[in-house]
Enzyme design. Sequence first.
Site, PDB file in Angstrom:
ATOM      1  CG  ASP A 347      -1.590  -1.214   1.186  1.00  0.00           C
ATOM      2  OD1 ASP A 347      -2.534  -1.398   0.288  1.00  0.00           O
ATOM      3  OD2 ASP A 347      -1.802  -1.965   2.308  1.00  0.00           O
ATOM      4  CB  THR A 348       2.880   3.066  -1.302  1.00  0.00           C
ATOM      5  OG1 THR A 348       3.418   4.466  -0.960  1.00  0.00           O
ATOM      6  CG2 THR A 348       3.184   2.811  -2.600  1.00  0.00           C
ATOM      7  CB  VAL A 349      -0.354   7.245  -3.385  1.00  0.00           C
ATOM      8  CG1 VAL A 349      -1.608   6.736  -2.965  1.00  0.00           C
ATOM      9  CG2 VAL A 349      -0.056   8.294  -2.482  1.00  0.00           C
ATOM     10  CE1 TYR A 365       1.740  11.849   2.583  1.00  0.00           C
ATOM     11  CE2 TYR A 365       0.229  12.335   0.842  1.00  0.00           C
ATOM     12  CZ  TYR A 365       0.578  12.322   2.045  1.00  0.00           C
ATOM     13  OH  TYR A 365      -0.095  13.211   2.997  1.00  0.00           O
ATOM     14  CB  SER A 366       3.596   5.101   1.818  1.00  0.00           C
ATOM     15  OG  SER A 366       2.868   3.948   2.459  1.00  0.00           O
TER      16      SER A 366
END
Length: 526
Positions: A347-349, A365-366
């Site tokens: 999970d992250t962007v 960014y996470s």
Amino acid sequence: MRDYHLPGRSPVLAANGLCATSHPLAAKVAIDILETGGNAVDAAIGAGVLLGICEPQMTGIGGDCFVLLKPAGEERVIALNGSGRAPAGLSAAVMREKGHATVPLRGVEAVTLPGAVDAFCTLSENWGLLALDQVLAPAIRYAETGVPVAPRVAFDWAIAADTLQGAARGYYLTNGKAPAVGETFRAPGQAEVLRRIAREGRAGFYEGEVAEDLVASLQALGGSHTLDDLAATSCTYTEPVASAYAGIELLEHPPNGQGATANLMLNILSHFDVKSLDPFGARRAHLEAEATKLAYDARNRFIADPDHTSRLQHMLAPETAAKLAALIDPNRAMPAARPLSEAVHRDTVYLTVVDRDGMAVSLIYSIFHAFGAGLASDRFGVLFQNRGAGFTLEEGHPNEAGGGKRPMHTIIPAMLREGGRVTLPFGVMGGAYQPCGHARFVTNLVDYGLDLQTAIDAPRCFSGVEGMDVERGYAPEVRAELAEMGHRVRIPEGPLGGAQAIRIDHARGVLEGASDPRKDGCALGY
């Protein structure tokens, strides 16, 4: 060129500026900022903060970020480490005494201080053109009025809903359930936090009522976090690590990020004739899996807080890759590399922006696992990251948990450089998969000549601690052949990662963007 008879999408071409993100609203905000006079840094901050509202299970202002930045008119690349540290009171010995073999994944012990806000404020001050209040205005508006939940976001939200605890359940669930596709998610508490940051800069977050809410909430959960810990949070400028592969140069963020793992993977793969292999056949997948095991084993041994990483040059040395490549049997899978003692996640962007002046930003960014620690501050609903679960409890290890240390991070932004010029900022989301994803993306481009979008769309596989995940995009006979070679093959519940990329065509003055269909986002330009 893709086969237009088949489903897919074309790369996006633009001349003035381009953004690729995992959510279309964030891409639109980035382009709006560029069109109103902002640069790539302004656009990346505005889009990135909004992603915390559009994809709250993935990221948020309680998390960390890493950035690679190419300034306008230059070819140097600057790295910014926006990761927070463990509170001074964190002790691996105490956790071991309590019987923990690893840092509790969803416990307050895993909560490290949030570093992203400080990094965004620093970037804005040092490199941005617009005032911070103008950059944050779209995210504030969307946090207040709400964002319709996108399909992939809803899928991930439902899987992770049960990890939410205490106050977080009230902020991120509706009547105890994850929101459905199209249901509006609002975060008025975060809108207020962002308004304070817009007015006061980092002091609006790391001091005053917001800081008091964060620290009081953590202490009530049993954390050792203090206002002094929070106030001391500060990002750090540093230099990328680099390696060459088939005429291109891969730039990665240095430790405590795991970017050097991707460099090592490509160094290992350079000892094989990758180009001769079927790009979506078992032989290439096997070779990549074996290189992954070896490179990740090195990662687990060496990468830690920058002040505790002492063998980075050994990890990146050509002779190291040569010795590791010699261990690979082209016909048989080796046993899994040393098991991870730190947690892994998916999970992250990630987003990338290039503006008309040639400034390029690669930003990731996470909050680590889905919804981070599953904990949120009482008053404002800020999710706490569980990045401390990236520490190990192995005594004497460089990455051993400890007060004031930064844990090994999975998030890594990247860029490619050719002939001394930056040509391609990119990133591949997906937790532990990311270095493997970087290596695969590069070899898709360099060895197989795939266009940017096709290189992202192509099926993926990953040899991790639970076996070899092989996406359904692979043919059944490929999975069968991999199993015969000794891999523990399985089809993962969800897709592997998600990528964004922008190619800078210096000769034609054109930008080419691509965005992963595994996410909800898009590339958008003007």
